[in-house]
Design an enzyme around this catalytic site. Structure first.
Site, short mmCIF file in Angstrom:
data_model
loop_
_atom_site.label_atom_id
_atom_site.label_comp_id
_atom_site.label_asym_id
_atom_site.label_seq_id
_atom_site.Cartn_x
_atom_site.Cartn_y
_atom_site.Cartn_z
N HIS A 82 -26.89 101.17 -41.17
CA HIS A 82 -27.09 101.13 -42.63
C HIS A 82 -27.06 102.55 -43.14
O HIS A 82 -27.70 103.43 -42.58
CB HIS A 82 -28.44 100.49 -42.97
CG HIS A 82 -28.73 100.53 -44.45
ND1 HIS A 82 -28.20 99.61 -45.33
CD2 HIS A 82 -29.44 101.40 -45.19
CE1 HIS A 82 -28.58 99.91 -46.55
NE2 HIS A 82 -29.34 101.00 -46.50
N ASP A 161 -36.14 90.50 -52.37
CA ASP A 161 -35.61 91.84 -52.64
C ASP A 161 -34.68 91.83 -53.85
O ASP A 161 -34.70 92.76 -54.66
CB ASP A 161 -34.87 92.41 -51.43
CG ASP A 161 -34.31 93.79 -51.74
OD1 ASP A 161 -35.14 94.68 -52.02
OD2 ASP A 161 -33.09 93.97 -51.76
N ARG A 168 -37.16 96.76 -60.35
CA ARG A 168 -37.35 98.20 -60.11
C ARG A 168 -36.30 99.00 -60.85
O ARG A 168 -36.58 100.06 -61.43
CB ARG A 168 -37.26 98.50 -58.60
CG ARG A 168 -38.49 98.04 -57.83
CD ARG A 168 -38.24 98.03 -56.35
NE ARG A 168 -37.88 99.34 -55.85
CZ ARG A 168 -37.14 99.55 -54.76
NH1 ARG A 168 -36.67 98.53 -54.05
NH2 ARG A 168 -36.88 100.78 -54.37
N SER A 183 -37.38 97.21 -48.97
CA SER A 183 -36.14 96.65 -49.50
C SER A 183 -35.02 96.71 -48.45
O SER A 183 -34.38 95.71 -48.15
CB SER A 183 -35.75 97.44 -50.76
OG SER A 183 -34.44 97.16 -51.15
N LYS A 187 -33.76 93.34 -45.55
CA LYS A 187 -32.40 92.81 -45.47
C LYS A 187 -31.80 93.04 -44.08
O LYS A 187 -31.15 92.16 -43.52
CB LYS A 187 -31.51 93.49 -46.53
CG LYS A 187 -31.85 93.01 -47.94
CD LYS A 187 -31.08 93.75 -49.00
CE LYS A 187 -31.59 95.16 -49.18
NZ LYS A 187 -31.14 95.86 -50.37
N1 URA Z 1 -31.08 100.53 -51.20
C1 URA Z 1 -31.73 99.35 -51.08
O1 URA Z 1 -31.21 98.39 -50.55
N2 URA Z 1 -32.99 99.28 -51.60
C2 URA Z 1 -33.60 100.30 -52.19
O2 URA Z 1 -34.73 100.16 -52.60
C3 URA Z 1 -32.90 101.51 -52.31
C4 URA Z 1 -31.64 101.60 -51.80
#
Ligand code: URA
Length: 439
Positions: A82, A161, A168, A183, A187
Site C-alpha cells: 500500500h 471507512d 473526515r 482507515s 481496508k
Molecule cells: N488514505 C486512506 O485510505 N485513508 C486515510 O485516512 C488517508 C489516506
C-alpha cells in the site's frame, strides 16, 4: 449508551472503552449516529488523539464492519503493498508481476486518483479493455492462475471507512494519525494477507509533507499490521518530485512496461529501483524466499528474464485488456495529442519541485480528478525530464506536456513552470529515494 456520552468523554480528553468504540462504528454503519454526532467525535479525536489501544480497537471495529476476504483456496503466500500516494507513483504495475513471478501472490485492491495523486485503477484502465470491476470469484481465479489480480474496493470491504472518510474529508479531520491508520489498515487487513509492505511517502507531492509525521504514520501502520498477525514493513520514501518521468495514466503504464521490458530511461530509474526493493521485501516478508538478499536476487532475475513481463501479459489478458501493449508499449499513446515543450524561464539548477502542483496541472487537463465523479482522459500527461539537481538553460526543457488542445497547454504549462524552483547553485543534497525502513 448515547452518542453524547461518547463524544463528551473524548472532548474532555478521556479514553474511549472498546464498547464505546464499537457503539460508534456500528452506529456509523447503521445510521444510528447522525452525521453531526460522528463529525463531532471525529473532531474530538482530531484534537485529543487516541491511545494505542483505542486505535487498535477502532481498526478492528472498522475491519469487522464488513467482509474479510478469504483466499485460502489459493495455495501461495499472499502479500500486498500500500502506498500513501503521490505523483507519478506507479510501482504497483511493476512490483505485482515481479512478486508473482517469484512465487507469491498479490491480491491487490486498489483505489482511484483524486486531486494531485494518481490511482492504480485509473492507470490500468488506460489499457484498452482492462476491467477492474471483477467479482470475487473471478478475482480469486485470476489470482490463483496468474499470481496477481487487481480490482477496486468493494462495497462490502470496511464500509465504516467509506462513511467516515467522507465525513473526515468534509470536516477537515483527515490528517490525524490514529484515524489514518485505522482507515488504511481496516481496508488492507480485510484482504486476508500474510504480509504487507507499506510505501509511506513524504515531501511536496505526498499526503504527509512533514518527514517526522510520515515516520510516525509509518510506525503506527507497521505496529497495527503486526498486532493483527500480518508481517508488515514500511519504507519511508521521497515524494519531493514526481516518481520517475511519467505523470498521467497511459504514460505511466508505458513507463512500467518499458521497465519490465528492460528498457529503463535514466529518469525512470527510481521507479525501477523502488519497485525492485518493495517487491524483494514483499517476497522475503511473506516467506517466498528465505532472506532479503536472496529475494533481491530472485526479483532481479524475474525482471531480467522477462518472466515478470510475461506475468503482466497474462494478467492483462485475464482482465480483458489488450495484451499487445506488452510487446509494443507505444500502443498506449494517443498520437493525436498536442506535444508542448515546457521551458524553464531562467538558467540554473532545479532546486525544488512542488510535485503536488505538477499533479494538479495534469489533473487540470483531464489526467486526474478534481472531484470523485470527474471522468479521466487516460492519454494526457507530463514527462518530467528535469529533476532536482538538473542544470537547465533559459528556454531549456523541464519536460513535455501532452494535452487535447493548445488552450489547456498554456495554463497547465505555466503551472508546471511555476512548480519548479530554479536557482543559481545546485542543491547541496539530492533527495534520497528510500529514507528509512521501519520494521
Ligand atoms: N488514505 C486512506 O485510505 N485513508 C486515510 O485516512 C488517508 C489516506
Amino acid at each position: 449508551m448515547r452518542p453524547q456520552g461518547v463524544i463528551r468523554r473524548k472532548r474532555d480528553g478521556g479514553e474511549l472503552s472498546p464498547r464505546e468504540i464499537a457503539f460508534f462504528v456500528h452506529g456509523v454503519v447503521s445510521g444510528a449516529w447522525a452525521d453531526y454526532q460522528s463529525s463531532a467525535l471525529l473532531m474530538a479525536i482530531f484534537l485529543n488523539g487516541m491511545t494505542e489501544s483505542e486505535q487498535q480497537c477502532l481498526t478492528e471495529e472498522m475491519l469487522r464492519s464488513g467482509e474479510v476476504l478469504d483466499f485460502s483456496g489459493v495455495p501461495l503466500a499472499k502479500v500486498d503493498k500500500h502506498s500513501t500516494g503521490g505523483v507519478g507513483d506507479k510501482t504497483s504495475l511493476v512490483l505485482a508481476p515481479l512478486v508473482a513471478a517469484c512465487g507469491a501472490c498479490v491480491p491487490m485492491i486498489s483505489g482511484r486518483g483524486l486531486g494531485h495523486t494518481g490511482g492504480t485503477l485509473d492507470k490500468l484502465e488506460a489499457i484498452k479493455g482492462y476491467r477492474v470491476q471483477l467479482d470475487l470469484k473471478e478475482f480469486r481465479e485470476i489470482l490463483g492462475r496468474v499470481g496477481f489480480a487487481m480490482m477496486g474496493q468493494t462495497e462490502s470491504i470496511a464500509p465504516a471507512d467509506k462513511k467516515l472518510y467522507a465525513l473526515r474529508d468534509a470536516t477537515e479531520t483527515v490528517e490525524v494519525i490514529p484515524l489514518i491508520v485505522a482507515s488504511i489498515m481496516s481496508k488492507k487487513l480485510a484482504a486476508g494477507l500474510d504480509a504487507l509492505a507499506l510505501d509511506v511517502k513524504t515531501g511536496t507531492g505526498a499526503f504527509m509533507h512533514d518527514e517526522d509525521k510520515a515516520r510516525e504514520l509509518a510506525r503506527g501502520l507497521v505496529a497495527t499490521g503486526k498486532r493483527f498477525g500480518v508481517k508488515t514493513e514500511a519504507l519511508l520514501t521521497d515524494m519531493n518530485q514526481p516518481l520517475g518521468r511519467a505523470v498521467g495514466n497511459a504514460l505511466e503504464v508505458k513507463e512500467c512496461i518499458d521497465i519490465l521490458r528492460g528498457d529503463c530511461q535514466d529518469a525512470a530509474r527510481p521507479v525501477r529501483d523502488l519497485s525492485v526493493e518493495l517487491a524483494a521485501r514483499m517476497v522475503a516478508l511473506c516467506g517466498a524466499e528465505g532472506s532479503l538478499d536472496a529475494a533481491r536476487v530472485k526479483v532481479e532475475r524475474a525482471l531480467e528474464t522477462g518472466e515478470a513481463l510475461e506475468r503482466l501479459r497474462r494478467n492483462v489478458e485475464a482482465q480483458g485488456g489488450d495484451p499487445r501493449v506488452c510487446d509494443d508499449p507505444a500502443r498506449l499513446l494517443d498520437l493525436t495529442l498536442h506535444e508542448v515543450r515546457v521551458e524553464s524561464v531562467r538558467a540554473g539548477f532545479v532546486t525544488a519541485i512542488d510535485a503536488a502542483e505538477v499533479g494538479r496541472a495534469v489533473a487540470s487537463i483531464g489526467g486526474g480528478r478534481i472531484r470523485m465523479d470527474d471522468s479521466i482522459d487516460p492519454s494526457v500527461g507530463f514527462l518530467a525530464d528535469a529533476k532536482i539537481g538538473t542544470e537547465v538553460e533559459a528556454g531549456g526543457a523541464l519536460g513535455l506536456l501532452y494535452c487535447r488542445n493548445p488552450a489547456d497547454a498554456e495554463e497547465a504549462s505555466a503551472r508546471i513552470v511555476a512548480a519548479y524552483t530554479v536557482g543559481d547553485e545546485p542543491p547541496r543534497t539530492l533527495p534520497e529515494l528510500i529514507k528509512e525502513v521501519i520494521t
